[in-house]
Design an enzyme around this catalytic site. Sequence first.
Site, PDB file in Angstrom:
ATOM      1  N   GLU A  25      67.209  16.739 125.645  1.00  0.00           N
ATOM      2  CA  GLU A  25      66.635  16.219 126.882  1.00  0.00           C
ATOM      3  C   GLU A  25      66.862  14.715 126.950  1.00  0.00           C
ATOM      4  O   GLU A  25      67.018  14.048 125.910  1.00  0.00           O
ATOM      5  CB  GLU A  25      65.118  16.542 126.888  1.00  0.00           C
ATOM      6  CG  GLU A  25      64.397  16.058 128.131  1.00  0.00           C
ATOM      7  CD  GLU A  25      62.991  16.652 128.286  1.00  0.00           C
ATOM      8  OE1 GLU A  25      62.509  17.317 127.345  1.00  0.00           O
ATOM      9  OE2 GLU A  25      62.396  16.443 129.364  1.00  0.00           O
ATOM     10  N   ASN A 172      61.865  24.260 135.065  1.00  0.00           N
ATOM     11  CA  ASN A 172      61.293  24.210 133.716  1.00  0.00           C
ATOM     12  C   ASN A 172      59.790  24.011 133.832  1.00  0.00           C
ATOM     13  O   ASN A 172      59.332  23.170 134.619  1.00  0.00           O
ATOM     14  CB  ASN A 172      61.890  23.024 132.949  1.00  0.00           C
ATOM     15  CG  ASN A 172      61.111  22.717 131.670  1.00  0.00           C
ATOM     16  OD1 ASN A 172      61.196  23.446 130.692  1.00  0.00           O
ATOM     17  ND2 ASN A 172      60.303  21.639 131.686  1.00  0.00           N
ATOM     18  N   GLU A 173      59.046  24.771 133.076  1.00  0.00           N
ATOM     19  CA  GLU A 173      57.582  24.631 133.048  1.00  0.00           C
ATOM     20  C   GLU A 173      57.025  24.390 134.456  1.00  0.00           C
ATOM     21  O   GLU A 173      56.306  23.428 134.713  1.00  0.00           O
ATOM     22  CB  GLU A 173      57.160  23.510 132.081  1.00  0.00           C
ATOM     23  CG  GLU A 173      57.556  23.829 130.654  1.00  0.00           C
ATOM     24  CD  GLU A 173      56.873  22.989 129.561  1.00  0.00           C
ATOM     25  OE1 GLU A 173      56.209  21.989 129.887  1.00  0.00           O
ATOM     26  OE2 GLU A 173      57.006  23.358 128.379  1.00  0.00           O
ATOM     27  N   TYR A 247      54.888  25.660 121.093  1.00  0.00           N
ATOM     28  CA  TYR A 247      55.032  24.652 120.047  1.00  0.00           C
ATOM     29  C   TYR A 247      53.991  24.864 118.961  1.00  0.00           C
ATOM     30  O   TYR A 247      52.852  25.267 119.247  1.00  0.00           O
ATOM     31  CB  TYR A 247      54.842  23.239 120.639  1.00  0.00           C
ATOM     32  CG  TYR A 247      56.037  22.779 121.439  1.00  0.00           C
ATOM     33  CD1 TYR A 247      57.144  22.227 120.795  1.00  0.00           C
ATOM     34  CD2 TYR A 247      56.083  22.896 122.826  1.00  0.00           C
ATOM     35  CE1 TYR A 247      58.256  21.799 121.505  1.00  0.00           C
ATOM     36  CE2 TYR A 247      57.197  22.468 123.548  1.00  0.00           C
ATOM     37  CZ  TYR A 247      58.276  21.920 122.885  1.00  0.00           C
ATOM     38  OH  TYR A 247      59.381  21.509 123.591  1.00  0.00           O
ATOM     39  N   GLU A 303      61.920  26.701 124.180  1.00  0.00           N
ATOM     40  CA  GLU A 303      61.319  25.510 123.546  1.00  0.00           C
ATOM     41  C   GLU A 303      60.383  25.997 122.462  1.00  0.00           C
ATOM     42  O   GLU A 303      59.429  26.730 122.744  1.00  0.00           O
ATOM     43  CB  GLU A 303      60.574  24.639 124.552  1.00  0.00           C
ATOM     44  CG  GLU A 303      61.510  23.889 125.473  1.00  0.00           C
ATOM     45  CD  GLU A 303      60.827  22.848 126.355  1.00  0.00           C
ATOM     46  OE1 GLU A 303      59.807  22.247 125.928  1.00  0.00           O
ATOM     47  OE2 GLU A 303      61.325  22.645 127.477  1.00  0.00           O
ATOM     48  N   GLN A 352      63.705  19.219 119.453  1.00  0.00           N
ATOM     49  CA  GLN A 352      64.944  19.049 120.176  1.00  0.00           C
ATOM     50  C   GLN A 352      66.025  18.607 119.197  1.00  0.00           C
ATOM     51  O   GLN A 352      65.701  18.213 118.078  1.00  0.00           O
ATOM     52  CB  GLN A 352      64.774  18.006 121.264  1.00  0.00           C
ATOM     53  CG  GLN A 352      63.751  18.387 122.313  1.00  0.00           C
ATOM     54  CD  GLN A 352      63.795  17.461 123.532  1.00  0.00           C
ATOM     55  OE1 GLN A 352      64.671  16.617 123.663  1.00  0.00           O
ATOM     56  NE2 GLN A 352      62.831  17.651 124.431  1.00  0.00           N
TER      57      GLN A 352
HETATM   58  O1  AHR Z   1      60.154  19.000 124.509  1.00  0.00           O
HETATM   59  C1  AHR Z   1      59.286  18.089 125.098  1.00  0.00           C
HETATM   60  C2  AHR Z   1      58.658  18.629 126.369  1.00  0.00           C
HETATM   61  O2  AHR Z   1      57.827  19.698 126.059  1.00  0.00           O
HETATM   62  C3  AHR Z   1      59.591  19.180 127.411  1.00  0.00           C
HETATM   63  O3  AHR Z   1      60.125  18.196 128.221  1.00  0.00           O
HETATM   64  C4  AHR Z   1      58.704  20.081 128.181  1.00  0.00           C
HETATM   65  O4  AHR Z   1      59.406  21.148 128.772  1.00  0.00           O
HETATM   66  C5  AHR Z   1      57.662  20.539 127.183  1.00  0.00           C
HETATM   67  O5  AHR Z   1      56.392  20.395 127.664  1.00  0.00           O
END
Ligand code: AHR
Length: 497
Positions: A25, A172-173, A247, A303, A352
Amino acid sequence: MFKLFINPKNTKGHINPELQGHFSEHLGRCIYEGIYVGENSDIPNVNGMRKDVVEALKEMKIPVLRWPGGCFADEYHWKDGIGPKEGRKKMINTHWGGVLEDNSFGTDEFMELVRQLGCKSYINGNVGSGTVQEMSEWVEYMTFEGVSPMADMRKKNGHEEAYKVDYFGVGNENWGCGGNMNPDYYGNLYRRYQTYIRNYNPENRINKICCGANAGDYEWTDVVMKTCFKNAEHFHGFMNGLSLHYYTVPNDWMHKGSATEFNEEDWYQTLNKTLFMEELINRHTAIMDKYDKDHKVGLMVDEWGTWYDVEPGTNPGFLYQQNTVRDALVAGINLNIFNKHCDRVKMANIAQLVNVLQSVILTEGSKMVKTPTYHVFNMYKAHQDNELVDSFIESEKVGTEKNKVPNLSESVSVDKDGKLHITVCNLSCTDAYDVETLIADKKISNVTGEIVTGTMNAHNTFDAPDTVHTESFDAEITADGLKFNIPACSVLHLTVE
Ligand code: AHR
């Protein structure tokens, strides 16, 4: 002694190389500095891409790369990033760190990166602040061979041939930074936007990815799937994937915890939270099954990874964190889970690629280090494009009173030459285990092993880049299979012929 049972004749699905995908990103030092330094940099580069980074990623067999975001994607206007660099718009990256974005890395540079890496491309479009026209013209710019305003623009920019877009994300999101939408609203937008992602080139069928849920938001999956699949019998290939973001945050979002300074409780808490990935995949799959029983739509975990407090003294908006043996375990456990669910999970992208969150590579000026996570990906590449094999490992619960996890995690695949690839993680931070592997109907002629291990906080720095590395590992061949002793805090790969 723990037994690992393997039945090589019972294969259970194809392991897409994309399960080991990555994400880049415009965030912190991921693209700029980490990957792209520009043609005039003193850092050795090819067309602006760091040679050391590209080489390391090729060695790891990076299968697919997602770009340009993340949250950045729904603020990104692709036309700002094409044409002569001096004419490109300069702006502030308001989402990430408030730094200058000069748009010197845009679509043509991303495609050059993908060319150098030899990997598939995953472009994430802008639904949150972009129009249908903008999205459809982007696809035309990248993939249309003939005469058209966008294809002509690409040619004028020096790129005669159309690019291959393997995956295209429709936002995205969108439940959050991508527009704070409700699922039925987004579902309808998805139907509309995806209509104009045209497959101009029969040799380039674009896999369209719908924005899926944040972790355990099962209502999002249900409503989006229901909305998209309603009266959709005559739609063909309108959805190839549904994303999922999850995450591993050791504590909570306000106090995530340090990447390197942690104790046993934090170790087990982090691994415990990582294991939640399996429940997420099972539950989202069950919902998807209601609308897509034939598993035509992949669950794309685009992600995932650890998210800690940033390294002390660094820009909080850059999300720069170190990476220890704990991250190696998080990677190994997740990759085993993805393998085991390869009938539904068709892609996964760790967040990432460089210098952001759970990166495989960290850079500082001209220096580069491979993280423990890199070494795990480099071992697991042996699973790419294989068939998953039926396997089961005995385990016991280890950990603290608050956080108990199974001591062992595994997955097994068979490659095109008939070799078995066994990956095992030892989640205990104190104990080694004897493992007896029973392999049905196989005469073993040879076994080789490699392992990533160390004390739980061990990590690589620019001064000591090899503290955590891949070592060779010995397993013994027995009458029924193999025998080995797996050390604490380790991720192991065995190749069995
Ligand atoms: O990876 C960091 C961020 O986490 C991304 O931009 C977003 O899609 C997620 O919330």
